[in-house]
Design a protein around this motif. Structure first.
Motif, PDB file in Angstrom:
ATOM      1  N   LEU A 264      -0.223 -14.681  12.358  1.00 37.56           N
ATOM      2  CA  LEU A 264      -0.594 -13.945  13.567  1.00 37.56           C
ATOM      3  C   LEU A 264       0.421 -12.851  13.871  1.00 37.56           C
ATOM      4  CD1 LEU A 264      -1.813 -16.979  15.692  1.00 37.56           C
ATOM      5  CD2 LEU A 264      -3.227 -15.151  14.721  1.00 37.56           C
ATOM      6  N   TRP A 265       1.705 -13.128  13.599  1.00 34.94           N
ATOM      7  CA  TRP A 265       2.730 -12.095  13.780  1.00 34.94           C
ATOM      8  C   TRP A 265       2.433 -10.918  12.846  1.00 34.94           C
ATOM      9  CZ3 TRP A 265       6.144  -8.719  11.947  1.00 34.94           C
ATOM     10  CH2 TRP A 265       7.177  -8.273  12.784  1.00 34.94           C
ATOM     11  N   LEU A 266       2.060 -11.197  11.616  1.00 35.32           N
ATOM     12  CA  LEU A 266       1.724 -10.138  10.670  1.00 35.32           C
ATOM     13  C   LEU A 266       0.573  -9.290  11.200  1.00 35.32           C
ATOM     14  CD1 LEU A 266       1.718  -8.687   7.918  1.00 35.32           C
ATOM     15  CD2 LEU A 266       0.378 -10.601   7.004  1.00 35.32           C
ATOM     16  N   LEU A 267      -0.447  -9.934  11.738  1.00 35.44           N
ATOM     17  CA  LEU A 267      -1.618  -9.219  12.243  1.00 35.44           C
ATOM     18  C   LEU A 267      -1.243  -8.274  13.383  1.00 35.44           C
ATOM     19  CD1 LEU A 267      -4.728  -8.834  12.331  1.00 35.44           C
ATOM     20  CD2 LEU A 267      -4.798 -10.774  13.903  1.00 35.44           C
ATOM     21  N   PHE A 268      -0.557  -8.788  14.397  1.00 39.67           N
ATOM     22  CA  PHE A 268      -0.229  -7.973  15.559  1.00 39.67           C
ATOM     23  C   PHE A 268       0.921  -7.005  15.260  1.00 39.67           C
ATOM     24  CE2 PHE A 268      -2.578 -11.413  17.565  1.00 39.67           C
ATOM     25  CZ  PHE A 268      -3.353 -10.718  18.484  1.00 39.67           C
ATOM     26  N   GLY A 269       1.868  -7.430  14.431  1.00 36.98           N
ATOM     27  CA  GLY A 269       2.961  -6.539  14.056  1.00 36.98           C
ATOM     28  C   GLY A 269       2.454  -5.349  13.263  1.00 36.98           C
ATOM     29  N   PHE A 270       1.512  -5.591  12.341  1.00 36.09           N
ATOM     30  CA  PHE A 270       0.968  -4.486  11.550  1.00 36.09           C
ATOM     31  C   PHE A 270       0.152  -3.548  12.430  1.00 36.09           C
ATOM     32  CE2 PHE A 270      -1.836  -2.314   8.587  1.00 36.09           C
ATOM     33  CZ  PHE A 270      -0.963  -1.989   7.561  1.00 36.09           C
ATOM     34  N   ALA A 271      -0.586  -4.103  13.388  1.00 35.62           N
ATOM     35  CA  ALA A 271      -1.350  -3.257  14.311  1.00 35.62           C
ATOM     36  C   ALA A 271      -0.410  -2.351  15.097  1.00 35.62           C
ATOM     37  CB  ALA A 271      -2.172  -4.125  15.265  1.00 35.62           C
TER      38      ALA A 271
ATOM     39  N   ILE B 161       5.498  -1.078  16.815  1.00 36.48           N
ATOM     40  CA  ILE B 161       5.674   0.309  17.253  1.00 36.48           C
ATOM     41  C   ILE B 161       7.141   0.702  17.111  1.00 36.48           C
ATOM     42  CG2 ILE B 161       5.546   1.900  19.209  1.00 36.48           C
ATOM     43  CD1 ILE B 161       3.227   0.219  20.284  1.00 36.48           C
ATOM     44  N   GLY B 162       8.017  -0.171  17.599  1.00 36.18           N
ATOM     45  CA  GLY B 162       9.448   0.129  17.594  1.00 36.18           C
ATOM     46  C   GLY B 162      10.018   0.318  16.202  1.00 36.18           C
ATOM     47  N   MET B 163       9.551  -0.467  15.239  1.00 37.62           N
ATOM     48  CA  MET B 163      10.120  -0.358  13.895  1.00 37.62           C
ATOM     49  C   MET B 163       9.797   0.996  13.278  1.00 37.62           C
ATOM     50  SD  MET B 163       7.601  -3.066  11.903  1.00 37.62           S
ATOM     51  CE  MET B 163       8.168  -2.843  10.223  1.00 37.62           C
ATOM     52  N   GLN B 164       8.645   1.571  13.621  1.00 40.16           N
ATOM     53  CA  GLN B 164       8.314   2.892  13.086  1.00 40.16           C
ATOM     54  C   GLN B 164       9.087   3.997  13.796  1.00 40.16           C
ATOM     55  OE1 GLN B 164       6.832   3.357  10.376  1.00 40.16           O
ATOM     56  NE2 GLN B 164       5.900   1.352  10.058  1.00 40.16           N
TER      57      GLN B 164
ATOM     58  N   VAL C  29       1.127   2.255   3.463  1.00 41.14           N
ATOM     59  CA  VAL C  29      -0.248   1.756   3.374  1.00 41.14           C
ATOM     60  C   VAL C  29      -1.167   2.596   4.255  1.00 41.14           C
ATOM     61  CG1 VAL C  29      -1.758  -0.200   3.884  1.00 41.14           C
ATOM     62  CG2 VAL C  29       0.447  -0.599   2.806  1.00 41.14           C
ATOM     63  N   VAL C  30      -0.679   2.975   5.430  1.00 41.24           N
ATOM     64  CA  VAL C  30      -1.494   3.722   6.390  1.00 41.24           C
ATOM     65  C   VAL C  30      -1.588   5.196   6.020  1.00 41.24           C
ATOM     66  CG1 VAL C  30      -1.676   4.428   8.817  1.00 41.24           C
ATOM     67  CG2 VAL C  30      -0.930   2.110   8.238  1.00 41.24           C
ATOM     68  N   THR C  31      -0.464   5.818   5.691  1.00 36.33           N
ATOM     69  CA  THR C  31      -0.434   7.269   5.496  1.00 36.33           C
ATOM     70  C   THR C  31      -0.776   7.707   4.082  1.00 36.33           C
ATOM     71  OG1 THR C  31       1.944   7.223   5.025  1.00 36.33           O
ATOM     72  CG2 THR C  31       1.269   7.573   7.327  1.00 36.33           C
ATOM     73  N   GLU C  32      -0.444   6.884   3.086  1.00 41.00           N
ATOM     74  CA  GLU C  32      -0.636   7.289   1.694  1.00 41.00           C
ATOM     75  C   GLU C  32      -1.586   6.375   0.926  1.00 41.00           C
ATOM     76  OE1 GLU C  32       3.101   7.955  -0.356  1.00 41.00           O
ATOM     77  OE2 GLU C  32       4.119   8.150   1.570  1.00 41.00           O
TER      78      GLU C  32
ATOM     79  N   GLY D 269       2.606   2.934  15.837  1.00 37.10           N
ATOM     80  CA  GLY D 269       3.903   3.595  15.692  1.00 37.10           C
ATOM     81  C   GLY D 269       3.868   4.695  14.649  1.00 37.10           C
ATOM     82  N   THR D 270       3.133   4.461  13.567  1.00 36.10           N
ATOM     83  CA  THR D 270       2.994   5.471  12.516  1.00 36.10           C
ATOM     84  C   THR D 270       2.288   6.708  13.051  1.00 36.10           C
ATOM     85  OG1 THR D 270       2.973   3.803  10.757  1.00 36.10           O
ATOM     86  CG2 THR D 270       1.983   5.944  10.253  1.00 36.10           C
ATOM     87  N   ARG D 271       1.255   6.504  13.848  1.00 36.57           N
ATOM     88  CA  ARG D 271       0.537   7.638  14.439  1.00 36.57           C
ATOM     89  C   ARG D 271       1.453   8.440  15.366  1.00 36.57           C
ATOM     90  NH1 ARG D 271      -3.024   7.871  10.598  1.00 36.57           N
ATOM     91  NH2 ARG D 271      -4.491   6.119  10.549  1.00 36.57           N
ATOM     92  N   ILE D 272       2.284   7.740  16.110  1.00 38.28           N
ATOM     93  CA  ILE D 272       3.226   8.425  16.996  1.00 38.28           C
ATOM     94  C   ILE D 272       4.229   9.227  16.167  1.00 38.28           C
ATOM     95  CG2 ILE D 272       5.042   8.110  18.732  1.00 38.28           C
ATOM     96  CD1 ILE D 272       3.559   5.589  19.643  1.00 38.28           C
ATOM     97  N   ARG D 273       4.713   8.634  15.071  1.00 40.87           N
ATOM     98  CA  ARG D 273       5.632   9.351  14.174  1.00 40.87           C
ATOM     99  C   ARG D 273       5.005  10.654  13.675  1.00 40.87           C
ATOM    100  NH1 ARG D 273       9.985   6.852  11.206  1.00 40.87           N
ATOM    101  NH2 ARG D 273       9.538   8.446   9.628  1.00 40.87           N
ATOM    102  N   LEU D 274       3.743  10.592  13.302  1.00 41.15           N
ATOM    103  CA  LEU D 274       3.072  11.784  12.781  1.00 41.15           C
ATOM    104  C   LEU D 274       2.982  12.865  13.860  1.00 41.15           C
ATOM    105  CD1 LEU D 274       0.209  10.111  10.720  1.00 41.15           C
ATOM    106  CD2 LEU D 274       2.265  11.219   9.825  1.00 41.15           C
TER     107      LEU D 274
END
Length: 397
Positions: free
Chosen positions: A375-382, A134-137, A77-80, A387-392
């Motif tokens: 709320l978990w979805l909101l903060f987990g997705f953030a 962050i950790g999951m990414q 969703v974020v990258t593509e 984490g995605t940015r760190i991966r990149l």
């Protein structure tokens, strides 16, 4: 018992039909081990515990064949700007909630009591969900993703799982202090509005988010990517839609057999605590474990979440054998090793703060009608975005 006999019969059939290959050995070993875990679970806690193993095995097979993860779907969703994976998650949630909401509301009257995951959500849970994201990414998988990729033969994810377990047990050392931070009270849509209105509200919100992903995808690419197709029900791969349906069946069966939503990560904390005890660390004196002493003292096969996790790993291994794709890679780069360790620890620690992972907290919360799931979805997705940015930056694929 019928499922066990069918699994055994199919194993014998495969061995008789053609010469033994590595993939058949993997399939046979996984199937026989699954039968063994069922037997141990039955001996420890009876028929329901054995059925829980099989439900976990079924979930593991579905996760593997559909490549049904939360991590890659959120990242895309974020990258593509592709949202098919996220929409498949919403389908899973709605299919499960269509049954779980009435069960939670009326099950006790029908003589089949069912409980949901309804928890308060505060500062600690928000931090936990964020660092889990962050950790999951970095780790390359969420709670369920870690288990099914381990079963599928990923050696990197074995490292992630070990670190996940370590982070989980470390969090229990001071969880009582985290829980002193401010929190919103637990709130159940099912209890407040009834199952019908609760389901309608859930469907509307998920539908709006799903529509937004379609709009974003069309704006970026001009069209929505065509849905994936199921090539073989037995050998895979499956479409994401079929994966969502099958996982919804697994989730509903968990409600019926176990009496609660599907969970994953509490078992990791237990495994880590038992390992700490084995080397002389007195975890039984930690506040988190003082009310769970029996879990530390009894067989791990008494713990329903543990045996379901074993089932997920073995079910994924069976699926990998059927697909002919079980092929571990034994060399890891320093970057892969480091990100697996850091990602796993963050997921383990975060999951304990936030009542679980993508399955226990996000999926389990939403199919229970709990606000903490949203709320978990909101903060987990953030956290996943970070984490995605760190991966990149690390040039991770």
């Amino acid at each position: 018992m019928i499922l066990l006999l069918l699994c055994r019969s199919y194993t014998v059939h495969m061995l008789q039909r053609s010469p033994i290959t590595t993939q058949k050995v993997v399939f046979t070993a996984a199937a026989l081990t699954l039968l063994g875990v069922c037997a141990l679970a039955y001996e420890a806690a009876g028929a329901r515990q054995a059925l829980a193993v099989l439900i976990g095995g079924f979930a593991g097979l579905a996760l593997y064949h559909a490549s049904f993860g939360f991590t890659a779907a959120w990242r895309r969703v974020v990258t593509e700007h592709r949202g098919a994976g996220l929409r498949a998650q919403f389908l899973l949630i709605l299919l499960t909630a269509a049954v779980s909401f009435p069960l939670i509301a009326y099950g006790e009257r029908l003589g089949w009591p069912v409980g949901g995951f309804v928890f308060p959500f505060g500062v600690a849970a928000a931090i936990g969900a964020f660092i889990f994201g962050i950790g999951m990414q970095l780790g390359g998988g969420c709670g369920s993703g870690t288990l099914f990729t381990v079963g599928g033969g990923s050696t990197r994810m074995v490292v992630t799982l070990a670190a996940f377990i370590l982070g989980s047990v470390l969090a229990t050392a001071n969880l009582h202090q985290w829980n002193r931070l401010p929190a919103l009270p637990a709130y159940s849509l099912v209890n407040e509005f009834g199952p019908t209105l609760a389901f309608a509200a859930t469907a509307v919100v998920l539908g709006l988010i799903g529509a937004a992903t379609i709009w974003l995808e069309r704006r970026t690419h001009g069209e929505v990517a065509p849905p994936t197709q199921t090539l073989s029900v037995l050998h895979g791969p499956w479409s994401m839609a079929l994966g969502a349906v099958m996982l919804a069946i697994a989730g509903i069966l968990t409600f019926i057999v176990v009496g609660r939503p599907w969970g994953i990560t509490s078992a990791f904390a237990l495994w880590g605590a038992k390992a700490f005890q084995a080397v002389g660390i007195p975890v039984e004196t930690w506040p988190y474990w003082t009310w769970q002493v029996s879990a530390l003292e009894t067989s791990v096969f008494m713990d329903t979440t543990s045996v379901m996790d074993f089932g997920v790993i073995l079910g994924a291994m069976i699926a990998a054998g059927l697909a002919g794709k079980f092929a571990p890679v034994w060399t890891l780069s320093k970057r892969d090793l480091m990100t697996a360790v850091v990602g796993g620890i963050l997921m383990g620690y975060g999951a304990r703060l936030a009542y679980g992972c993508n399955i226990g907290a996000y999926l389990g919360g939403l199919v229970s009608g709990s606000m903490h799931g949203w709320l978990w979805l909101l903060f987990g997705f953030a956290g996943s975005v970070v984490g995605t940015r760190i991966r990149l930056r690390l040039a991770m694929r």
